[in-house]
Write a protein that holds these residues in place. Structure first.
Motif, PDB file in Angstrom:
ATOM      1  N   HIS A  30       0.824  -1.217   0.000  1.00 25.95           N
ATOM      2  CA  HIS A  30       0.000   0.000   0.000  1.00 25.95           C
ATOM      3  C   HIS A  30       0.851   1.257   0.000  1.00 25.95           C
ATOM      4  O   HIS A  30       2.082   1.190  -0.014  1.00 25.95           O
ATOM      5  CB  HIS A  30      -0.960  -0.029   1.196  1.00 25.95           C
ATOM      6  N   ASN A  31       0.169   2.406  -0.019  1.00 25.11           N
ATOM      7  CA  ASN A  31       0.778   3.740   0.099  1.00 25.11           C
ATOM      8  C   ASN A  31       2.053   3.866  -0.737  1.00 25.11           C
ATOM      9  O   ASN A  31       3.127   4.156  -0.216  1.00 25.11           O
ATOM     10  CB  ASN A  31       1.037   4.060   1.571  1.00 25.11           C
ATOM     11  N   ALA A  32       1.891   3.694  -2.051  1.00 25.97           N
ATOM     12  CA  ALA A  32       3.044   3.663  -2.958  1.00 25.97           C
ATOM     13  C   ALA A  32       3.268   5.006  -3.633  1.00 25.97           C
ATOM     14  O   ALA A  32       2.318   5.652  -4.077  1.00 25.97           O
ATOM     15  CB  ALA A  32       2.818   2.598  -4.030  1.00 25.97           C
ATOM     16  N   PHE A  45       6.314   0.680  -3.332  1.00 26.48           N
ATOM     17  CA  PHE A  45       5.212   0.436  -2.402  1.00 26.48           C
ATOM     18  C   PHE A  45       5.714   0.054  -1.016  1.00 26.48           C
ATOM     19  O   PHE A  45       6.834  -0.421  -0.842  1.00 26.48           O
ATOM     20  CB  PHE A  45       4.271  -0.660  -2.948  1.00 26.48           C
ATOM     21  N   ARG A  46       4.828   0.287  -0.041  1.00 26.39           N
ATOM     22  CA  ARG A  46       5.112  -0.066   1.352  1.00 26.39           C
ATOM     23  C   ARG A  46       4.477  -1.419   1.658  1.00 26.39           C
ATOM     24  O   ARG A  46       3.354  -1.687   1.234  1.00 26.39           O
ATOM     25  CB  ARG A  46       4.520   1.009   2.253  1.00 26.39           C
ATOM     26  N   SER A  47       5.183  -2.243   2.399  1.00 26.01           N
ATOM     27  CA  SER A  47       4.602  -3.509   2.863  1.00 26.01           C
ATOM     28  C   SER A  47       4.886  -3.705   4.336  1.00 26.01           C
ATOM     29  O   SER A  47       6.021  -3.491   4.789  1.00 26.01           O
ATOM     30  CB  SER A  47       5.207  -4.707   2.110  1.00 26.01           C
ATOM     31  N   GLU A  92       8.437   3.726   5.660  1.00 22.87           N
ATOM     32  CA  GLU A  92       7.027   3.743   5.253  1.00 22.87           C
ATOM     33  C   GLU A  92       6.741   4.879   4.269  1.00 22.87           C
ATOM     34  O   GLU A  92       7.474   5.856   4.209  1.00 22.87           O
ATOM     35  CB  GLU A  92       6.128   3.930   6.493  1.00 22.87           C
ATOM     36  N   ASP A  93       5.637   4.763   3.580  1.00 24.45           N
ATOM     37  CA  ASP A  93       4.976   5.823   2.807  1.00 24.45           C
ATOM     38  C   ASP A  93       5.935   6.672   1.962  1.00 24.45           C
ATOM     39  O   ASP A  93       6.063   7.897   2.167  1.00 24.45           O
ATOM     40  CB  ASP A  93       4.169   6.723   3.751  1.00 24.45           C
ATOM     41  N   PRO A  94       6.573   6.064   0.939  1.00 27.67           N
ATOM     42  CA  PRO A  94       7.523   6.809   0.116  1.00 27.67           C
ATOM     43  C   PRO A  94       6.835   7.728  -0.895  1.00 27.67           C
ATOM     44  O   PRO A  94       5.779   7.406  -1.431  1.00 27.67           O
ATOM     45  CB  PRO A  94       8.263   5.697  -0.628  1.00 27.67           C
ATOM     46  N   MET A 139       7.445  13.892  12.486  1.00 29.40           N
ATOM     47  CA  MET A 139       7.060  14.427  11.178  1.00 29.40           C
ATOM     48  C   MET A 139       6.932  13.255  10.205  1.00 29.40           C
ATOM     49  O   MET A 139       7.796  12.406  10.133  1.00 29.40           O
ATOM     50  CB  MET A 139       8.142  15.385  10.691  1.00 29.40           C
ATOM     51  N   ARG A 140       5.811  13.220   9.480  1.00 27.85           N
ATOM     52  CA  ARG A 140       5.706  12.261   8.382  1.00 27.85           C
ATOM     53  C   ARG A 140       4.995  12.964   7.243  1.00 27.85           C
ATOM     54  O   ARG A 140       4.535  14.075   7.410  1.00 27.85           O
ATOM     55  CB  ARG A 140       4.952  10.995   8.808  1.00 27.85           C
ATOM     56  N   ASN A 141       4.954  12.362   6.087  1.00 27.98           N
ATOM     57  CA  ASN A 141       4.292  12.962   4.922  1.00 27.98           C
ATOM     58  C   ASN A 141       5.039  14.207   4.436  1.00 27.98           C
ATOM     59  O   ASN A 141       4.638  15.329   4.731  1.00 27.98           O
ATOM     60  CB  ASN A 141       2.841  13.383   5.231  1.00 27.98           C
ATOM     61  N   MET A 196     -10.065  16.363  11.313  1.00 26.62           N
ATOM     62  CA  MET A 196      -9.129  15.820  12.306  1.00 26.62           C
ATOM     63  C   MET A 196      -7.673  16.136  11.978  1.00 26.62           C
ATOM     64  O   MET A 196      -6.918  16.613  12.816  1.00 26.62           O
ATOM     65  CB  MET A 196      -9.327  14.314  12.390  1.00 26.62           C
ATOM     66  N   LYS A 197      -7.267  15.861  10.730  1.00 27.21           N
ATOM     67  CA  LYS A 197      -5.895  16.174  10.301  1.00 27.21           C
ATOM     68  C   LYS A 197      -5.815  16.092   8.785  1.00 27.21           C
ATOM     69  O   LYS A 197      -6.631  15.414   8.147  1.00 27.21           O
ATOM     70  CB  LYS A 197      -4.874  15.224  10.930  1.00 27.21           C
ATOM     71  N   ILE A 198      -4.837  16.782   8.221  1.00 26.16           N
ATOM     72  CA  ILE A 198      -4.567  16.691   6.793  1.00 26.16           C
ATOM     73  C   ILE A 198      -3.076  16.460   6.598  1.00 26.16           C
ATOM     74  O   ILE A 198      -2.281  16.715   7.505  1.00 26.16           O
ATOM     75  CB  ILE A 198      -4.978  17.975   6.033  1.00 26.16           C
ATOM     76  N   VAL A 226     -11.917   8.049   9.150  1.00 29.77           N
ATOM     77  CA  VAL A 226     -12.112   7.819   7.713  1.00 29.77           C
ATOM     78  C   VAL A 226     -11.115   8.686   6.958  1.00 29.77           C
ATOM     79  O   VAL A 226     -11.060   9.904   7.168  1.00 29.77           O
ATOM     80  CB  VAL A 226     -13.550   8.177   7.281  1.00 29.77           C
ATOM     81  N   TYR A 227     -10.303   8.035   6.097  1.00 32.07           N
ATOM     82  CA  TYR A 227      -9.304   8.746   5.294  1.00 32.07           C
ATOM     83  C   TYR A 227      -9.848   8.961   3.889  1.00 32.07           C
ATOM     84  O   TYR A 227     -10.223   7.993   3.209  1.00 32.07           O
ATOM     85  CB  TYR A 227      -8.012   7.930   5.196  1.00 32.07           C
ATOM     86  N   ARG A 228      -9.862  10.222   3.449  1.00 34.85           N
ATOM     87  CA  ARG A 228     -10.323  10.554   2.095  1.00 34.85           C
ATOM     88  C   ARG A 228      -9.254  11.405   1.398  1.00 34.85           C
ATOM     89  O   ARG A 228      -8.309  11.860   2.037  1.00 34.85           O
ATOM     90  CB  ARG A 228     -11.628  11.341   2.168  1.00 34.85           C
ATOM     91  N   ALA A 287      -7.362   0.683   2.472  1.00 40.37           N
ATOM     92  CA  ALA A 287      -7.450   0.047   3.785  1.00 40.37           C
ATOM     93  C   ALA A 287      -6.087  -0.494   4.243  1.00 40.37           C
ATOM     94  O   ALA A 287      -6.008  -1.521   4.922  1.00 40.37           O
ATOM     95  CB  ALA A 287      -8.512  -1.055   3.791  1.00 40.37           C
ATOM     96  N   ASP A 288      -5.022   0.224   3.850  1.00 40.50           N
ATOM     97  CA  ASP A 288      -3.642  -0.145   4.207  1.00 40.50           C
ATOM     98  C   ASP A 288      -3.286  -1.591   3.833  1.00 40.50           C
ATOM     99  O   ASP A 288      -2.419  -2.203   4.464  1.00 40.50           O
ATOM    100  CB  ASP A 288      -3.394   0.055   5.724  1.00 40.50           C
ATOM    101  N   LYS A 289      -3.932  -2.113   2.762  1.00 43.77           N
ATOM    102  CA  LYS A 289      -3.738  -3.534   2.461  1.00 43.77           C
ATOM    103  C   LYS A 289      -3.374  -3.793   1.004  1.00 43.77           C
ATOM    104  O   LYS A 289      -2.535  -4.646   0.715  1.00 43.77           O
ATOM    105  CB  LYS A 289      -5.046  -4.275   2.808  1.00 43.77           C
TER     106      LYS A 289
END
Ligand code: BMA
Length: 315
Positions: A30-32, A45-47, A92-94, A139-141, A196-198, A226-228, A287-289
């Motif tokens: 996920h989160n590639a 991608f992240r695994s 994570e999350d490259p 810090m992330r993202n 909540m956060k961005i 919920v992430y959108r 769904a992080d999967k």
């Protein structure tokens, strides 16, 4: 609106990559970050491994939809010096930013000290060189703009705060290692889908009207977060200036693999690839999967920022 095409057209064969497709044992894909490399697409991608810690793998494609994962992971927790200390819990999350022949990779480095941003680079997608850890914890993202501004690199980042909602900031650097001149650019909006956060998502895309920033926003519910995905437009010459933030989201969890997975109700992007025909391929972790892709028309995303905007700095 009834009968209206969705803003992001989901690819009919989603998900495009699942744990079972990977030739080494993983629990998630996920989160590639995704980029073009010559006539190919590269997906980084992240695994999660089966101990819950993360590594990064590469998959190749000729059309941006069908990806073939490579036999071995591309990046695992660093083993030298500071990287060993600060990546002990994984990477994570490259995000990928192409600057000329070089591809810059920003990623989240996890350890018992918190999460911070790491920077690596590659020119051939066979070897990868770590450059530096370029933030403190937490810090992330972080996404780097694929262009300099008045001689400085620029990135969108998302520091954590106990006082303010987690928001999007911009920082600048002369050398990619030392960052500063940080400034807040966008905040969550109260009682809104992103309240909540961005955080920054895909590497910003240059358009005629401004930099298109595809970001994630989170809403807290009784059933969890919920992430959108949403969009914002930044000034071409001064990306700290926001020209508009779309009031509405462009993508939310709907398909079964977006609603249920490793973490339910998540669509999360780390990469999008603009095409010559005015469309953009948006890639998201579901769904992080698993990994999914969809297509949108860049003009339509820009139009949402220009003509259906909410306040950038909250209310
Ligand atoms: C965020 C990050 C993302 C993840 C999301 C949903 O805080 O950890 O990597 O996709 O949560 O679990």
């Amino acid at each position: 609106m009834p009968g209206k095409e969705p803003i992001v057209q989901r690819y009919r064969n989603n998900p495009i990559l699942s744990p079972k497709d990977i030739p080494y044992p993983v629990a998630t894909v996920h989160n590639a970050g995704v980029t073009k490399f010559g006539d190919r697409y590269i997906m980084l991608f992240r695994s999660h491994k089966h101990n819950g810690r993360c590594i990064l793998g590469v998959a190749d494609s000729t059309n941006g939809f069908d990806f073939t994962p490579r036999p071995e992971p591309f990046m695992v927790a660093g083993t030298d010096g500071d990287f060993a200390e600060y990546e002990a819990f994984g990477v994570e999350d490259p995000r990928i930013c192409q600057m000329g022949d070089e591809y810059l990779i920003t990623y989240s480095a996890y350890s018992k000290h918190g999460v911070r941003i790491g920077l690596a680079r590659t020119t051939d997608w066979q070897t990868v060189e770590r450059v530096a850890l370029i933030s403190q914890a937490d810090m992330r993202n972080a996404v780097i703009f694929p262009q300099k501004f008045d001689g400085l690199y620029a990135r969108l980042d998302r520091p954590h705060s106990e006082i303010s909602k987690w928001s999007m900031w911009i920082s600048y650097s002369p050398d990619l290692v030392h960052w500063g001149q940080s400034k807040l650019v966008m905040k969550p909006l109260v009682y809104h889908w992103d309240e909540m956060k961005i955080g920054p998502g895909a590497t910003p895309i240059r358009t005629r009207w401004g930099w298109l920033n595809i970001f994630h926003g989170v809403y807290p519910t009784m059933d969890g977060s919920v992430y959108r995905l949403g969009v914002a437009l930044h000034n071409l010459d001064d990306p700290s200036q926001i020209l508009g933030v779309s009031d509405r989201w462009i993508l939310e969890p709907e398909d079964p693999w977006e609603v249920t997975g490793y973490v339910h109700n998540v669509v999360f992007t780390c990469g999008a690839v603009p095409e010559d025909d005015g469309t953009v391929k948006i890639y998201w972790g579901s769904a992080d999967k698993v990994m999914c892709v969809g297509t949108a028309v860049i003009d339509e995303l820009v139009d949402l920022c220009q003509n259906d905007a909410r306040p950038a700095l909250g209310e």
